[in-house]
Design an enzyme around this catalytic site. Structure first.
Site, PDB file in Angstrom:
ATOM      1  N   SER A 123       0.906  -0.898  -0.154  1.00 16.50           N
ATOM      2  CA  SER A 123       0.360  -0.097  -0.058  1.00 16.50           C
ATOM      3  C   SER A 123       0.911   1.301  -0.051  1.00 16.50           C
ATOM      4  O   SER A 123       2.231   1.499   0.775  1.00 16.50           O
ATOM      5  CB  SER A 123      -1.216   0.293   0.848  1.00 16.50           C
ATOM      6  OG  SER A 123      -1.914   1.208   1.223  1.00 16.50           O
ATOM      7  N   SER A 124       0.312   2.008  -0.509  1.00 16.97           N
ATOM      8  CA  SER A 124       1.342   3.805  -0.504  1.00 16.97           C
ATOM      9  C   SER A 124       1.231   3.357   1.270  1.00 16.97           C
ATOM     10  O   SER A 124       2.135   5.184   1.005  1.00 16.97           O
ATOM     11  CB  SER A 124       0.113   4.642  -1.287  1.00 16.97           C
ATOM     12  OG  SER A 124      -0.365   4.941  -0.779  1.00 16.97           O
ATOM     13  N   CYS A 125       0.576   3.866   1.227  1.00 16.87           N
ATOM     14  CA  CYS A 125       0.831   3.976   3.395  1.00 16.87           C
ATOM     15  C   CYS A 125       1.906   4.021   3.784  1.00 16.87           C
ATOM     16  O   CYS A 125       2.168   4.366   5.007  1.00 16.87           O
ATOM     17  CB  CYS A 125      -0.223   3.463   4.046  1.00 16.87           C
ATOM     18  SG  CYS A 125      -0.816   1.350   4.886  1.00 16.87           S
ATOM     19  N   TYR A 152      -1.653  -0.669   9.754  1.00 17.17           N
ATOM     20  CA  TYR A 152      -1.914  -1.248   9.116  1.00 17.17           C
ATOM     21  C   TYR A 152      -0.202  -0.945   8.289  1.00 17.17           C
ATOM     22  O   TYR A 152       0.409  -2.063   7.606  1.00 17.17           O
ATOM     23  CB  TYR A 152      -2.811  -0.762   7.922  1.00 17.17           C
ATOM     24  CG  TYR A 152      -3.311  -1.358   6.541  1.00 17.17           C
ATOM     25  CD1 TYR A 152      -3.497  -2.436   6.376  1.00 17.17           C
ATOM     26  CD2 TYR A 152      -2.358  -0.526   5.579  1.00 17.17           C
ATOM     27  CE1 TYR A 152      -4.117  -3.032   5.299  1.00 17.17           C
ATOM     28  CE2 TYR A 152      -2.884  -1.065   3.950  1.00 17.17           C
ATOM     29  CZ  TYR A 152      -3.705  -2.236   3.985  1.00 17.17           C
ATOM     30  OH  TYR A 152      -3.089  -3.235   2.761  1.00 17.17           O
ATOM     31  N   LYS A 156       2.388  -4.109   6.563  1.00 18.25           N
ATOM     32  CA  LYS A 156       2.495  -4.611   4.690  1.00 18.25           C
ATOM     33  C   LYS A 156       4.421  -3.494   4.761  1.00 18.25           C
ATOM     34  O   LYS A 156       4.850  -4.661   4.209  1.00 18.25           O
ATOM     35  CB  LYS A 156       1.465  -2.533   4.531  1.00 18.25           C
ATOM     36  CG  LYS A 156       1.023  -3.141   4.203  1.00 18.25           C
ATOM     37  CD  LYS A 156       0.333  -4.528   3.416  1.00 18.25           C
ATOM     38  CE  LYS A 156      -0.834  -4.907   2.916  1.00 18.25           C
ATOM     39  NZ  LYS A 156      -1.877  -6.144   2.612  1.00 18.25           N
ATOM     40  N   HIS A 195     -13.297   3.761   2.681  1.00 19.76           N
ATOM     41  CA  HIS A 195     -12.594   4.124   1.829  1.00 19.76           C
ATOM     42  C   HIS A 195     -12.809   5.588   1.648  1.00 19.76           C
ATOM     43  O   HIS A 195     -14.338   5.899   1.322  1.00 19.76           O
ATOM     44  CB  HIS A 195     -11.189   3.845   1.034  1.00 19.76           C
ATOM     45  CG  HIS A 195     -10.595   3.458   1.652  1.00 19.76           C
ATOM     46  ND1 HIS A 195     -10.368   2.253   1.631  1.00 19.76           N
ATOM     47  CD2 HIS A 195      -9.431   3.218   2.560  1.00 19.76           C
ATOM     48  CE1 HIS A 195      -9.330   1.450   2.002  1.00 19.76           C
ATOM     49  NE2 HIS A 195      -8.647   2.324   2.514  1.00 19.76           N
TER      50      HIS A 195
END
Length: 328
Positions: A123-125, A152, A156, A195
């Site tokens: 994920s980009s987070c 999260y 990841k 989201h």
């Protein structure tokens, strides 16, 4: 037709072909279902699919038994516990525990039972809250994370590092993709844990139906986000599974972003709502900007094709066809 693997530092044991046994973990989710559609459209029909009831990915024993019995040649690890700011803030323990357990079990069992290749969806987070924009892959672990989704993100990041560690120590061909914010048919429209895009779609639709004069949008409206249609992500995943075999992570996005207020206005236009959008500045904004540097995947030869407006229109049609499940 088999597809050769290019730009590889590990020679794959076999080429990806329509006859390959492919396990798509999380095939009922937004990402997993899109990847299944893409594989089937490409003639890949030897797919291994298990629901959560049939296979508990948080159980090491269950996952190991599945791999021993089914012997998948390729694995797409799309299973994850996901949600927006509210869900991350409310269930931090579940977000870190469940994601760590699922990815650890699948990655280890895939290697232990001779899987040719594994694709891990991140994920980009994972990138720092104040990473340079657009965010290059090498900005990983260069600064503090956004606090609203750090549980999260940490899980990841651990998945990425596990893939890299198993490649380094065992020569396991595991690759990692970092998608930007995803949306599309099959999205989660539950207002408690969805989201931003599906939440806006549902709330603005319901405001139109109830003839409400205004819709409240969380935050200042200024944070900028990049949105990728899940079918584009699925196409990128299959492309990289066939053509990329290196330890470096790969961003997957469209290369442009939009403010939350602009997004809300676009959704309002698609829905046909004529009321006002009111900003609630007391609600959290999250990361100021999240735009991915997609030069690496563009250099590999892949680019997103679905425009945001077209994608929202398609997603709204899907929601209208399935909205009964969200009533009550």
């Amino acid at each position: 037709m088999a597809i050769e693997s290019e730009s590889s530092d590990i020679a794959p044991a076999a080429r990806l072909s329509p006859e390959s046994r492919i396990f798509v973990a999380g095939h009922r989710g937004l990402v997993g279902s899109a990847i299944v559609r893409r594989l089937q459209a490409g003639g890949f029909n030897n797919l291994l699919l298990r629901s959560r009831r049939e296979l508990d990915l948080t159980s090491q024993a269950a996952v190991d038994a599945f791999f021993e019995t089914e012997q998948p040649e390729y694995v797409v690890l799309a299973a994850a516990k996901v949600g927006g700011i509210r869900a991350n803030n409310t269930y931090p323990a579940e977000f870190i525990r469940d994601n760590l357990a699922m990815q650890t079990n699948v990655i280890h069992s895939a290697w232990a039972h001779g899987t040719n290749k594994l694709l891990f969806l991140g994920s980009s987070c994972i990138y720092p809250k104040h990473a340079p924009q657009p965010m290059p892959e090498d900005s990983l672990l260069t600064g503090p994370l956004e606090p609203t989704n750090e549980w999260y993100a940490v899980a990841k990041i651990a998945g990425i590092k596990m893939c890299q560690a198993y490649r380094k120590q065992y020569g396991f061909d595991a690759i990692s993709l970092m998608p930007t914010n995803l949306y599309g048919p099959g999205d989660n429209f539950d207002l408690k844990n969805s989201h931003v895009l599906p939440a806006l779609l549902r709330r603005i639709h319901e405001a139109k139906q109830a003839q409400q004069p205004e819709v409240v949008v969380w935050g200042s409206g200024t944070p900028r986000r990049e949105f990728l249609h899940v079918d584009d992500l699925a196409d990128a995943a299959v492309t990289l599974m066939a053509n990329y075999s290196r330890p470096e992570i790969v961003n997957v996005g469209v290369g442009e972003d939009i403010s939350i207020l602009e997004l809300a206005e676009l959704v309002r236009d698609v829905v046909g709502y004529e009321g006002k959008l009111v900003l609630d500045r007391d609600k959290p904004d999250g990361t100021p900007r999240k735009l991915l540097d997609v030069s690496r995947i563009n250099d590999i030869g892949w680019r997103a094709r679905i425009s945001l407006k077209d994608g929202i229109e398609e997603t709204y049609r899907w929601f209208l066809d399935h909205q009964d499940q969200y009533r009550g």
